[in-house]
Design an enzyme around this catalytic site. Structure first.
Site, PDB file in Angstrom:
ATOM      1  N   ASP A 727      48.033  27.914  23.307  1.00  0.00           N
ATOM      2  CA  ASP A 727      47.486  26.680  22.850  1.00  0.00           C
ATOM      3  C   ASP A 727      46.960  27.054  21.529  1.00  0.00           C
ATOM      4  O   ASP A 727      46.372  27.729  20.949  1.00  0.00           O
ATOM      5  CB  ASP A 727      46.399  26.218  24.144  1.00  0.00           C
ATOM      6  CG  ASP A 727      46.162  25.009  23.731  1.00  0.00           C
ATOM      7  OD1 ASP A 727      46.714  23.960  24.172  1.00  0.00           O
ATOM      8  OD2 ASP A 727      45.046  24.556  22.960  1.00  0.00           O
ATOM      9  N   ILE A 728      47.257  25.785  20.765  1.00  0.00           N
ATOM     10  CA  ILE A 728      46.755  25.480  19.436  1.00  0.00           C
ATOM     11  C   ILE A 728      45.554  25.006  19.433  1.00  0.00           C
ATOM     12  O   ILE A 728      44.959  24.113  20.189  1.00  0.00           O
ATOM     13  CB  ILE A 728      47.654  24.694  18.553  1.00  0.00           C
ATOM     14  CG1 ILE A 728      49.183  25.020  18.574  1.00  0.00           C
ATOM     15  CG2 ILE A 728      47.025  24.421  17.199  1.00  0.00           C
ATOM     16  CD1 ILE A 728      49.979  24.229  17.653  1.00  0.00           C
ATOM     17  N   GLU A 770      50.462  20.706  22.827  1.00  0.00           N
ATOM     18  CA  GLU A 770      50.557  21.816  21.884  1.00  0.00           C
ATOM     19  C   GLU A 770      50.441  23.439  22.821  1.00  0.00           C
ATOM     20  O   GLU A 770      50.044  24.065  22.037  1.00  0.00           O
ATOM     21  CB  GLU A 770      49.134  21.783  21.182  1.00  0.00           C
ATOM     22  CG  GLU A 770      47.905  21.793  21.968  1.00  0.00           C
ATOM     23  CD  GLU A 770      47.389  20.488  22.473  1.00  0.00           C
ATOM     24  OE1 GLU A 770      46.295  20.313  22.905  1.00  0.00           O
ATOM     25  OE2 GLU A 770      48.034  19.644  22.739  1.00  0.00           O
TER      26      GLU A 770
END
Length: 851
Positions: A727-728, A770
Site C-alpha cells: 500500500d502506498i 493504491e
C-alpha cells in the site's frame, strides 16, 4: 361462512357472492404502487421476487409471504421466501397444486382450522392464509402465498390488492426473463457464435405508457393525461403518449412540442417539482396561454416530473374541464409515484432497445459474413451484399459497382431495388465521373444528404425519375485497392448516423473480402488441386486463436500446399522491430533486421528469388544455403493498410514462380494475415481483460484467478507459496496536494518498481486503489520478506513525479490451515496493516500459523 367439523372451508374468491365493493382508495393504490415500483427497479428474477416480498411483508397486517414459481431455465419449481419457506423444498403441496391447476385465488380465514395446509410451514403467530395464482405466458406460472397476523384478516379488497400485486410481479418476471434472454443472445452474438437469435421482443414503451395513463385517468378522475419527454436544455419535447376524452380519437402519440408554447412543462423540467394549478385563470405561469387553455376548455392542471437518476427527463400532465380543483397532498404523492414508474419503464425500454438493436446489428453482420464467405461465385457474392444492405438499412435501392482497372471504369454488377432505372445511369461509369470517380480515386466513402445539389452526378435523369435525394457510396477496399463501390440510395433526406455509417463500412469491408476471395478462386480454378490444399491449410489456420499455434499452422501450410521444402514467418511491430520468428523445416535461423524481409515489410510488395546463385552475395540467409535451398518467395502479410510481417517459402531447386503461383501464394498470405490479426486481437483482448488499464499489471479479478491456480498447484505438489500486499503511504494526501494526474503517474511508477524487482515467475497485480499484490510461487516467507524489503527500498529511491512517497508491505505464506484464497489474502492484508500501524515505510510478516 360454512363450517365442516373443525375445519373451516377455504373461500373461493372467484365464486363467492358478495355485494359490490367500493373502488380502491389512495392508500391501497399507494401500497400497490410501492410494490410495482420495487419490482420495476431490477431485471434480475431473484431480485424482483425478493423486492416484492419485502414490500408485501412491510404491510402491518402481513406476517410473512413466499412465492412458488416454475423455473423455466433449470426446470421444476423454485421457492423464494423466509427461511421456513426455503427449508420446505420446492415441491408443490396439494393445495398449491390445485391453485396451479385451477388458477383461482383461495383464502383460509383461520389457519389453525385448516389441516390441509399442514405440509406448508405456517409461521408462528399467523392467522389467515391467502394464496394467489401467478399467471404465466401459458397457464399458471406459480403462486403467491401470504400469511396475516390475525384470523379473518383478508377481505375482498385485500384479495383484489394481492391479485393486482401478483399481476405486477408476473409482468416484472416476464420482463426479467426477456432481459436475460436478450443478454444471452447478445453475449452469443459478440462471441460470433453461429446461432439464430430467438424471436423475442423487449417491452414496448408505448404499451407501458398506455397502462400508466389509464391508471392516472381512472384514479384521478381527469379528462386529459399526457406523458412528454424532453432532455435538459432542449427547446422541444416529445409527447410519447396521451389521452383526451373530449376527442373522437382520444389516443395521441409521437407529437413534438415547442416548449415556448408549453410554459408549464418548462417550469416543471427546470424545478423538478410538481406544478399544481387549481384554476388556470389565476395561474401566472400560464398567463401567455391562459385564453387558449380556457377555450379548450381546461380549468385545472397537475404536472409532475419524470425523474431518472436525479435528472428531469420529462413530465406527466393531467388536466380537468370541470370546476376549479385543488389536488390533495395524497393525490400529488400518488401521481409522483406513478411518474416514477413511468421513468423506470422508459429506462428499461431504452435498455432493452439498445441491447436488441446491437444484437440485431451484430447478428446481421455474422449472417452476411456467413452467406458471402460461404460462396466463391462472384455473382452470388454480389447479390448477397446488395440484398443484405438494402434490407438491413431499409433503403429503396442498393447497387454494387465493380471496378475494371484496365478500362478505368466501374460496372453495375448487382442491384437490389431501382432496377428499372439502371439504364438511365448506364451499365458502365468512368472513373472520372463525379462522385463515383472520387470514391474510386481516393478510396474514401462519400455521404451526400441531397444529391440533387451535386453538379458532377453522372445522370440527372436518373435522380429525377427515380426520386433519389440522398446517397452513400462506400469503397470496397482489399489490399489497398478499390475493388468497387457499394452505392446506397434513399428517396428521403437522410444524413446517415455514425452507427449506420459504421455498419455500411463493415458491410462493404465484408463484401470486399468476399469479392477478393471469389475473384482469386476464379483466377486459379485450373489449379484446382493446389487451391484445395491452400484452402485446407487456410481452414486449419483460421481455426485457432492462439498466435503461436496460428503461426505454426501458417508455416506448415505454406510449405505443404506449394511443394516447398520449408517456410518461415516473421512478424514486425509498428516500428519495424521483429517480434516473432516461426519456421517449418528450417531450425534455428538468425533473422537480420535489414535485407529482403525488411524490404517486403516496407514496400508491401512480394520478392521472388528464383535462383540463389544469381543474386548478390549476402542476400540469402546462410542457414538456407546450408540446408541446400536454391530458391524462395517472400510475401507480405497485410491486413487492410498495415503489413504485420512476411511469409517465406523455400525450394530445393531453382524455380521460376509463375504469376498464377504468385497469386495463389498471395491469396494464402491474405488468409494467413487475417488469421494472424484475429489471433493478435484475441490475445490483445484477453490481455486487456486481465490487466489494469492504468498500470498494465494484472487486475483484481485476474489476480484472484492466478492466486487460486497457484494455491492449487502448491497444494498438489507440496510447494511453498507466498503473497505480498503493498500500500502506498499517505496516498490520499499526495493526491490532494499534487492532483490526480500526478497520483496516476505515481501508480504507474510503483508498478514499474514492482516489475523490476519481481522474478519472471512472480505475478504482480493492482489489487485496488493504491494497493498492490505480488504472488510468489515456490517462495518461503523469509524469501518473500527479502523481496518485499527490496521493493520497499526501491520505492524510497524511486524518483516520483512530484514529492516523495514510500510504501508499506505485508507478507504471508500459505499454510495447511488455509482452505481458500481469501485466507492467504487476509493474512497478508493483516501484516500490511501491522506495517502501517507501526509507522509505515516498513515490511511486516504474518505469523506462520495465524488463525
Amino acid at each position: 361462512m360454512e363450517q365442516h367439523g373443525k375445519s373451516r372451508r377455504p373461500l373461493d374468491v372467484s365464486q363467492e357472492k358478495r355485494k359490490p365493493a367500493d373502488g380502491p382508495g389512495i392508500r391501497e393504490l399507494s401500497l400497490l404502487n410501492a410494490v410495482a415500483e420495487a419490482v420495476g427497479r431490477s431485471l434480475n428474477q431473484e431480485e424482483v421476487l425478493r423486492a416484492a416480498l419485502e414490500k408485501i411483508v412491510e404491510l402491518e397486517e402481513v406476517r410473512s409471504a413466499y412465492v412458488l414459481l416454475k423455473d423455466l431455465e433449470e426446470g421444476g419449481m423454485k421457492i423464494v421466501g423466509d427461511e421456513a419457506a426455503a427449508g420446505r423444498g420446492a415441491t408443490p403441496t396439494a393445495v398449491e397444486a390445485e391453485i396451479l391447476q385451477e388458477g383461482v385465488p383461495r383464502c383460509y380465514p383461520d389457519v389453525s382450522h385448516a389441516p390441509e395446509l399442514t405440509p406448508i410451514p405456517i409461521p408462528a403467530g399467523a392467522g389467515s392464509f391467502l394464496i394467489i395464482p401467478l399467471p404465466g405466458t401459458v397457464g399458471i406460472a406459480g403462486v403467491l402465498g401470504v400469511f396475516s397476523r390475525l384470523p379473518t384478516r383478508f377481505d375482498e379488497a385485500a384479495v383484489r390488492l394481492f391479485t393486482a400485486v401478483g399481476h405486477h410481479l408476473t409482468r416484472a418476471l416476464t420482463n426479467a426473463a426477456l432481459y436475460t434472454s436478450l443478454r444471452r443472445q447478445l453475449s452469443q452474438t459478440q462471441t460470433l457464435s453461429p446461432i439464430r437469435a430467438p424471436a423475442v421482443a423487449a417491452p414496448v414503451r408505448d404499451q407501458g405508457m398506455w397502462g400508466i395513463i389509464k391508471r392516472f385517468l381512472e384514479t384521478m378522475q381527469v379528462d386529459r393525461c399526457a406523458i412528454t419527454l424532453a432532455a435538459p436544455g432542449e427547446t422541444t419535447a416529445h409527447l410519447i403518449a396521451g389521452y383526451d376524452q373530449s376527442k373522437e380519437n382520444p389516443w395521441v402519440q409521437g407529437i413534438y412540442l415547442s416548449l415556448d408554447r408549453y410554459p408549464e412543462i418548462r417550469r416543471v423540467l427546470e424545478t423538478r417539482q410538481p406544478l399544481v394549478v387549481p384554476d388556470v385563470a389565476a395561474e401566472p405561469v400560464l398567463s401567455d396561454i391562459r385564453d387558449l387553455l380556457l377555450s379548450l376548455p381546461i380549468r385545472s392542471m397537475l404536472v409532475v416530473p419524470l425523474i431518472k437518476q436525479n435528472q428531469g427527463i420529462g413530465v406527466v400532465s393531467l388536466s380537468s374541464r370541470g370546476p376549479a380543483r385543488a389536488f390533495t397532498r395524497d393525490e400529488i404523492e400518488f401521481c409522483q409515484t406513478l411518474a416514477n414508474q413511468a421513468a423506470l419503464a422508459i429506462e428499461k425500454s431504452t435498455l432493452f432497445q439498445e441491447i436488441q438493436e446491437r444484437a440485431n446489428k451484430l447478428q446481421a453482420l455474422i449472417h452476411l459474413t456467413k452467406l458471402m464467405t460461404a460462396s466463391l461465385n462472384l455473382h452470388e457474392v454480389y447479390d448477397f451484399a446488395v440484398k443484405a444492405a438494402a434490407e438491413f438499412l431499409e433503403v429503396p435501392g442498393v447497387w454494387l459497382l465493380v471496378a475494371d482497372d484496365e478500362a478505368r471504369e466501374v460496372k453495375v454488377e448487382a442491384s437490389h431495388g431501382l432496377q428499372e432505372f439502371a439504364g438511365l445511369i448506364g451499365d458502365r461509369i468512368p472513373y472520372t465521373s463525379g462522385v463515383v470517380g472520387r470514391i474510386m480515386e481516393r478510396g474514401e466513402p462519400q455521404y451526400i444528404a441531397d444529391v440533387r445539389q451535386e453538379s458532377r452526378w453522372p445522370s440527372k435523369r436518373f435522380l429525377d425519375q427515380a426520386g433519389i435525394i440522398s446517397f452513400a457510396g462506400i469503397p470496397l477496399l482489399s489490399e489497398g485497392r478499390v475493388l468497387g463501390v457499394l452505392a446506397i440510395f434513399t428517396r428521403q433526406r437522410r444524413l446517415f448516423s455514425p452507427d449506420e455509417r459504421a455498419l455500411m463500412s463493415a458491410l462493404a469491408s465484408q463484401a470486399a473480402i468476399a469479392v477478393a476471395n471469389a475473384r482469386a478462386y476464379q483466377q486459379i480454378q485450373r489449379y484446382a488441386s493446389t487451391v484445395a490444399e491452400l484452402y485446407e491449410a487456410a481452414t486449419q489456420v483460421s481455426g485457432s486463436l492462439d498466435l503461436d499455434e496460428t503461426l505454426q499452422k501458417i508455416a506448415r501450410g505454406a510449405a505443404a500446399s506449394t511443394d516447398a521444402a520449408s517456410s518461415t514467418i516473421i512478424l514486425f511491430d509498428e516500428w519495424g522491430e521483429i517480434t516473432h520468428v516461426v519456421d517449418w523445416e528450417v531450425g534455428e535461423i538468425e533473422v537480420r533486421k535489414s535485407g529482403v524481409s525488411r524490404q517486403v515489410w516496407e514496400t508491401c510488395r512480394p520478392v521472388v528469388l528464383p535462383d540463389f546463385g544469381a543474386v548478390p552475395a549476402g542476400t540469402v540467409n546462410p542457414r538456407l544455403l546450408a540446408l541446400g535451398r536454391r530458391a524462395a518467395v517472400c510475401l507480405p502479410l497485410q491486413v487492410r493498410e498495415r503489413v504485420r510481417g512476411v511469409m517465406w517459402v523455400h525450394y530445393n531447386e531453382p524455380r521460376r514462380v509463375a504469376e498464377e503461383d504468385l497469386h495463389l501464394l498471395a491469396s494464402f498470405a491474405n488468409q494467413a494475415a487475417i488469421a494472424i490479426e484475429n489471433a493478435r486481437l484475441f490475445a490483445e483482448t484477453r490481455r486487456l481483460a486481465n490487466t489494469d488499464a492504468l498500470t498494465g499489471l494484472y487486475n483484481h479479478r485476474y489476480f484472484y484467478h492466478l492466486l487460486d491456480a497457484e494455491m492449487k498447484r502448491a497444494r498438489r505438489y507440496g510447494r511453498a507459496l507466498s503473497l505480498i500486499m503493498i500500500d502506498i503511504d499517505h496516498f490520499k494526501q499526495y493526491n490532494d496536494r499534487y492532483g490526480h494526474l500526478a497520483g496516476d503517474e505515481a501508480l504507474r511508477c510503483l508498478a514499474q518498481v514492482l516489475r523490476k524487482n519481481s522474478r519472471r515467475v512472480d505475478s504482480a497485480a493492482r489489487y485496488g486503489g493504491e494497493e498492490f499484490a505480488i504472488i510468489l510461487p515456490e517462495t518461503e516467507l523469509s524469501q518473500a520478506a527479502v523481496q518485499a524489503e527490496r521493493m520497499r527500498t526501491a520505492a524510497v529511491e524511486q524518483p516520483w513525479p512530484e514529492g516523495h512517497l514510500t510504501i508499506s508491505a505485508g507478507a504471508a505464506a500459505l499454510t495447511s490451515t488455509m482452505s481458500k484464497v481469501e485466507d492467504l489474502v487476509r493474512e497478508a492484508d493483516r501484516a500490511l496493516y501491522q506495517a502501517k500501524a507501526a509507522g509505515r515505510n516498513q515490511v511486516c510478516l504474518s505469523p506462520p500459523h495465524s488463525p
